[in-house]
Write an enzyme that holds these catalytic residues in place. Structure first.
Site, PDB file in Angstrom:
ATOM      1  N   LYS A  94       0.834  -1.241  -0.206  1.00  0.00           N
ATOM      2  CA  LYS A  94       0.031  -0.157   0.033  1.00  0.00           C
ATOM      3  C   LYS A  94       0.927   1.018  -0.016  1.00  0.00           C
ATOM      4  O   LYS A  94       0.629   2.165  -0.632  1.00  0.00           O
ATOM      5  CB  LYS A  94      -0.911   0.064   1.257  1.00  0.00           C
ATOM      6  N   GLN A 108      -4.101  -1.200   9.664  1.00  0.00           N
ATOM      7  CA  GLN A 108      -4.391  -2.672   9.053  1.00  0.00           C
ATOM      8  C   GLN A 108      -4.894  -3.500  10.056  1.00  0.00           C
ATOM      9  O   GLN A 108      -4.645  -3.541  11.356  1.00  0.00           O
ATOM     10  CB  GLN A 108      -2.951  -3.147   8.737  1.00  0.00           C
ATOM     11  N   ASP A 128     -10.399   3.854   4.631  1.00  0.00           N
ATOM     12  CA  ASP A 128     -10.925   2.374   4.761  1.00  0.00           C
ATOM     13  C   ASP A 128     -12.399   2.536   4.638  1.00  0.00           C
ATOM     14  O   ASP A 128     -13.070   1.178   4.204  1.00  0.00           O
ATOM     15  CB  ASP A 128     -10.626   1.802   5.942  1.00  0.00           C
TER      16      ASP A 128
HETATM   17  N1  GUN Z   1      -7.162  -6.150   6.454  1.00  0.00           N
HETATM   18  C1  GUN Z   1      -7.872  -6.968   5.126  1.00  0.00           C
HETATM   19  N2  GUN Z   1      -8.138  -5.959   4.385  1.00  0.00           N
HETATM   20  C2  GUN Z   1      -8.137  -4.778   4.964  1.00  0.00           C
HETATM   21  C3  GUN Z   1      -8.545  -3.427   4.462  1.00  0.00           C
HETATM   22  O1  GUN Z   1      -9.258  -3.280   3.638  1.00  0.00           O
HETATM   23  N3  GUN Z   1      -8.334  -2.488   5.361  1.00  0.00           N
HETATM   24  C4  GUN Z   1      -7.721  -2.619   6.833  1.00  0.00           C
HETATM   25  N4  GUN Z   1      -7.457  -1.504   7.429  1.00  0.00           N
HETATM   26  N5  GUN Z   1      -7.396  -3.690   6.959  1.00  0.00           N
HETATM   27  C5  GUN Z   1      -7.403  -4.766   6.201  1.00  0.00           C
END
Ligand code: GUN
Length: 286
Positions: free
Chosen positions: A53, A97, A120
């Site tokens: 990311k 995350q 998110d």
């Molecule tokens: N863990 C798995 N997918 C995601 C996501 O889209 N955002 C976040 N913050 N954690 C994740």
């Protein structure tokens, strides 16, 4: 094989190319969007996601920072970092995350992120805005599925969309987006008794259950659009992943289908970048 395979990698690349151009246009005005990603603990899969990311944001010309905190981090310490990022004018998107290590209250952390920086789309204010049909920051994976459908010329209006899975990250926001796009939406989950029968009625089938190749060809209506959100490790094969859909049998029946890997996965990061730019533009009043 009957189905047309949806190339998520290619479509994600097109989205990123558009974002790169927009980022460059704004950079010429001295405006640089900033993303902060936060990883608590040392889960190797999460570390890979977070690094990718951060790297993608840089590649698109955005400002990007990664915060790695030890597994021993307290709720108060994590909350303090979120407060600091909320107040940082160079940061427009904040992603913590998930899953967080046991003992940390994930929902409290998601609620603490400013809704305007919630790339998110997990903050209850953004979730509420989505269900009320307003434009807002939307969870990246379901937002990416909508972009895939649009690129393939699939209009959900009037179609029966079946979402298998009810998570806050995928299933629920996916259902909200399909409803907003005028589909008739059914949400199924682990307690749904007649799953196969319902799936077989789907014009658009979204698989987000987290069960390796569970949905075989006999769950699919002939000609349906099948979107596989699953990312499941294959036992006995290091780093091999497969979806929630049994691709080979499903592709015999479906009209269109996403592969795993190379379907929905690449769209998720592309949409995080789109959300970061969207958040920054809203904050700048663009
Ligand atoms: N863990 C798995 N997918 C995601 C996501 O889209 N955002 C976040 N913050 N954690 C994740």
């Amino acid at each position: 094989m009957a189905a047309q395979v949806i190339d998520g990698k290619l479509i994600a690349q097109q989205v990123k190319d558009e974002l790169r151009a927009e980022t460059a246009r704004l950079a010429a005005q001295g405006k640089v969007a900033g993303l902060a990603v936060v990883l608590v603990g040392d889960d190797p899969a999460s570390a890979v996601y977070v690094t990718s990311k951060e790297k993608t944001a840089r590649e698109l010309g955005m400002h990007s920072v990664q915060h790695r905190l030890p597994v021993s981090t307290t709720q108060a310490e994590l909350a303090a970092l979120v407060d600091q990022l909320n107040a940082d004018e160079h940061i427009h998107g904040i992603l913590v995350q998930s899953p967080l290590p046991a003992g940390l209250d994930q929902d409290a952390i998601f609620r603490r992120i400013l809704p305007a920086k919630d790339v998110d789309g997990f903050h209850p204010e953004n979730v509420g805005r989505l269900w009320q049909g307003h434009d807002t920051l939307v969870a990246c994976t379901p937002a990416g599925v909508m972009v895939l459908l649009a690129h393939m010329g699939v209009d959900p209006a009037g179609k029966h969309a079946v979402v298998v899975g009810r998570s806050n990250i995928v299933g629920k926001p996916m259902a909200a987006l399909l409803l907003k796009a005028n589909a008739t939406v059914t949400i199924c989950h682990s307690k749904t008794p007649n799953l196969q029968e319902i799936c077989r009625q789907a014009d658009i089938l979204i698989a987000a259950v987290g069960k390796l190749e569970m949905l075989t060809g006999d769950y699919i209506k002939p000609g349906a659009v099948v979107i596989d959100v699953g990312i499941n490790p294959v036992p006995g094969f290091k780093s091999k992943i497969r979806g929630d859909v049994h691709f080979d049998s499903a592709a015999q029946v479906a009209g269109m289908i996403t592969p795993v890997p190379g379907g929905v996965g690449p769209m998720t990061i592309a949409m995080l970048m789109a959300n970061t730019l969207k958040a920054a533009k809203a904050i700048w009043g663009e």
